[in-house]
Design an enzyme around this catalytic site. Structure first.
Site, PDB file in Angstrom:
ATOM      1  N   ASN A 189       0.459 -11.349   1.015  1.00  0.00           N
ATOM      2  CA  ASN A 189      -0.808 -11.126   0.324  1.00  0.00           C
ATOM      3  C   ASN A 189      -0.564 -10.338  -0.961  1.00  0.00           C
ATOM      4  OD1 ASN A 189      -2.840 -12.244   2.068  1.00  0.00           O
ATOM      5  ND2 ASN A 189      -2.406 -10.606   3.527  1.00  0.00           N
ATOM      6  N   LYS A 210     -11.272  -2.862   5.371  1.00  0.00           N
ATOM      7  CA  LYS A 210     -10.858  -3.097   6.753  1.00  0.00           C
ATOM      8  C   LYS A 210     -11.973  -2.720   7.724  1.00  0.00           C
ATOM      9  CE  LYS A 210      -6.679  -4.355   8.304  1.00  0.00           C
ATOM     10  NZ  LYS A 210      -5.688  -5.191   7.620  1.00  0.00           N
ATOM     11  N   ASP A 230      -0.464  -3.514   9.876  1.00  0.00           N
ATOM     12  CA  ASP A 230       0.527  -4.288   9.122  1.00  0.00           C
ATOM     13  C   ASP A 230       1.676  -4.727  10.025  1.00  0.00           C
ATOM     14  OD1 ASP A 230      -0.778  -3.749   6.541  1.00  0.00           O
ATOM     15  OD2 ASP A 230      -0.130  -1.698   6.913  1.00  0.00           O
ATOM     16  N   ARG A 254       1.768   1.203  -0.323  1.00  0.00           N
ATOM     17  CA  ARG A 254       2.154  -0.211  -0.262  1.00  0.00           C
ATOM     18  C   ARG A 254       0.893  -1.037  -0.030  1.00  0.00           C
ATOM     19  NH1 ARG A 254       2.652  -4.554   2.349  1.00  0.00           N
ATOM     20  NH2 ARG A 254       1.491  -3.649   4.097  1.00  0.00           N
ATOM     21  N   GLU A 307      -2.612   2.091   7.826  1.00  0.00           N
ATOM     22  CA  GLU A 307      -2.779   0.906   6.986  1.00  0.00           C
ATOM     23  C   GLU A 307      -2.021   1.045   5.665  1.00  0.00           C
ATOM     24  OE1 GLU A 307      -4.014  -2.890   6.152  1.00  0.00           O
ATOM     25  OE2 GLU A 307      -4.406  -1.778   8.004  1.00  0.00           O
ATOM     26  N   ASP A 308      -1.174   0.066   5.373  1.00  0.00           N
ATOM     27  CA  ASP A 308      -0.490  -0.050   4.084  1.00  0.00           C
ATOM     28  C   ASP A 308       0.329   1.185   3.716  1.00  0.00           C
ATOM     29  OD1 ASP A 308      -1.304  -2.608   3.822  1.00  0.00           O
ATOM     30  OD2 ASP A 308      -2.704  -2.303   2.190  1.00  0.00           O
ATOM     31  N   TYR A 347     -12.565  -8.366   1.331  1.00  0.00           N
ATOM     32  CA  TYR A 347     -11.196  -8.008   1.685  1.00  0.00           C
ATOM     33  C   TYR A 347     -10.243  -8.904   0.904  1.00  0.00           C
ATOM     34  CZ  TYR A 347      -7.609  -5.651   4.284  1.00  0.00           C
ATOM     35  OH  TYR A 347      -6.520  -4.883   4.603  1.00  0.00           O
TER      36      TYR A 347
END
Length: 565
Positions: A418, A175, A270, A157, A246-247, A104
């Protein structure tokens, strides 16, 4: 609670020969017994020696050490995952602290950027916009009928790297690997999904190797209708699913969460996962200092969905500690690229508007600037806590950190962006600029800092402390929704496992080697809160713990028995 170890029941499977060896969830490789080789038509297809999983893991570890770059190690581990999942998870659990940053963050960022280049084998589900009318058929193609956790992204993103198109698939894969490695959720229950709605990354559109839909991203009503088709198809196929967003880009993340969190058991890691682990860290840090979070002044750099999600959870926690909502909000200051969020700032997003400071309360500030910069805010607020979620490197300058330390003997500084290339300041610099007095927690892993012959371990404020336990708790309790109170219980449980709080020294967060213990504890707290909130059927504490134990998968081979299809 102590649990008894019992031998796993045999599995009855219809596959044999090369087909069985190509099935990652069932393949044992050289660990198939002599009897299994005979019964499943594997004789002669494997070397003579029958190995244990530990012998296989030792060989894999030696091979892993032969790779010199992190991306090559990532590719190697993904290859094992796509060949023999049980071995993959045994290897990762044996070397979790070494391998978590490889499977990850931060290495997964490079893997996403190079997804089409390093592609080996399909994993998960790719749903492109041109296939939107075949959604039900696509999900029916998934061979595992008992899916319990989906992680879905649209790739817009990815970490701090922006639009990676279908390369974002690396994030759901990584994940879900942590759901299993840290939270004990069987890989047979997990499914990574990427919604391929195009990409605005011109470099990808021009790349002859790019494997996604070559089209600018769809937006607005087309986009939301496509996502809704996906949600409805998932509900039809797996009504009791846990869905993790996610993202997704800031403009879509909060609207999607708001729209679907009461329609399907879902959350956005997030926003909510980052908030939960950050609040857990801050509760622990405050207790270690003999105070409460409600006594702290907090400044954020970054007022996107993640930063505002953390801020709202901090406000909720400080209200639990006794502050009024108005007083709690006055302790939180949000700074973005346009300066401090105030009630006179135009074009704020709805979730930002609740976090503004009133200009009437700032008239006494020592500044001549119309736009209030991070330095202006730090100088006037004199914060105890500084949190970075900007995705921009180097914005916590020496001047800002020294100004903070001038008024706060033990500042808490959390550059959470990150990957490591986007961190607001390095722990090395923060420790030096505060004369060794800062408590630092980062979003990506960093080695301990040595300053003036003293070693300063750096806690990683990793969402993996939170989301695997939430997932396990939801599955074990049968929760139909994830409430704010369930997330709060996860934060509180994480804080209770802080070595700094419990021992008076060490890291503010538990060691990664203890993450399964933490995940089990969070699962119990989340499941119990789900029952109290009425989103799960009430049971005894013993029954809930037993359900957690029963659902906690271990990477061990089971005996196979042959059956017909």
């Amino acid at each position: 609670m102590e649990t008894t170890t019992k031998k796993a029941r045999s599995l009855y499977i219809p596959y044999a020969g090369p087909v069985l060896l190509e099935f990652p969830l069932l393949n044992k490789g050289s660990a198939f017994s002599v009897e299994e080789r005979r019964n499943f038509n594997l004789s002669g297809l494997l070397p003579e020696v029958v190995e244990s999983i530990e012998e296989q893991a030792e060989r894999a570890w030696l091979q892993y050490q032969g790779f010199k770059t992190e991306i090559d190690k990532h590719i190697y581990l993904r290859n094992i995952q796509d060949t023999n999942e049980t071995l993959f998870y045994r290897l990762v659990q044996n070397h979790l602290e070494e391998m978590m940053p490889v499977i990850y963050t931060p290495t997964v960022g490079a893997a996403c950027e190079r997804f089409s280049e390093i592609y080996r084998r399909a994993r998960g589900v790719f749903i492109s916009y041109p296939n939107r009318h075949n959604m039900d058929d696509i999900l029916q193609n998934v061979p595992n009928h008992n899916i319990k956790v989906i992680v879905v992204t649209d790739g817009e993103r990815i970490l701090g790297l922006g639009d990676q198109g279908i390369g974002g698939m690396g994030i759901p894969i990584g994940k879900l690997s942590l759901y299993t490695a840290c939270g004990g959720i069987s890989p047979a229950y997990t499914l990574p999904v990427v919604l391929d709605v195009g990409t605005n990354n011109q470099q990808l559109l021009n790349d002859p190797l790019y494997m996604g839909w070559r089209h600018p991203r769809i937006t607005d009503n087309e986009y939301y209708a496509f996502v809704d088709e996906f949600i409805q198809a998932v509900k039809q196929r797996w009504p009791d699913i846990l869905l993790q967003f996610e993202d997704f880009a800031q403009k879509n993340a909060m609207p999607l969460l708001t729209r679907y969190r009461d329609e399907i058991c879902s959350f956005n890691d997030d926003i909510q996962g980052t908030a939960a682990v950050t609040v857990g860290t801050l509760i622990a840090a405050s207790r270690a200092a003999g105070s409460q979070l409600s006594e702290q002044k907090i400044v954020f750099l970054g007022a996107g969905s993640a930063g505002c999600g953390i801020a709202e959870q901090i406000i909720a926690q400080t209200q639990r500690e006794g502050l009024s909502e108005d007083a709690a909000r006055q302790n939180v200051f949000m700074v973005d690229r346009f300066g401090l969020l105030t009630d006179r700032m135009p074009n704020l997003l709805p979730f930002q508007a609740k976090l503004v400071q009133k200009c009437d309360n700032l008239q006494h500030w020592d500044t001549e600037n119309d736009v209030l910069s991070l330095l202006d805010v730090v100088r006037n607020v004199k914060p105890d806590i500084l949190i970075g979620v900007s995705g921009q490197t180097g914005l916590f300058t020496e001047e800002i950190i020294r100004e903070m330390h001038k008024h706060c003997p033990r500042p808490i500084v959390m550059p959470l962006s990150n990957p490591t290339s986007r961190v607001e300041a390095t722990p090395q610099d923060i420790i030096a600029w505060t004369e060794g007095n800062a408590l630092v927690a980062t979003g990506s892993p960093f080695s301990p800092v040595i300053w003036k012959d003293k070693v300063y371990p750096i806690a990683q404020c990793n969402n993996a402390y939170i989301f695997p336990g939430i997932g396990l708790g939801v599955i074990a309790s049968g929760a139909s929704r994830i409430t704010d109170e369930m997330l709060m219980s996860a934060s509180e449980t994480l804080a209770k496992h802080s070595p700094l709080v419990n021992n008076g020294e060490g890291l503010v967060l538990p060691a990664l080697k203890d993450i399964q213990v933490v995940s089990r504890a969070i699962a119990f707290a989340v499941g119990k809160m789900a029952q109290q909130q009425g989103v799960a059927v009430k049971t005894s504490a013993e029954a809930l713990q037993q359900a957690i134990d029963d659902n906690f998968w271990k990477p061990e081979y089971r005996d196979y028995r042959r059956t017909s299809i």
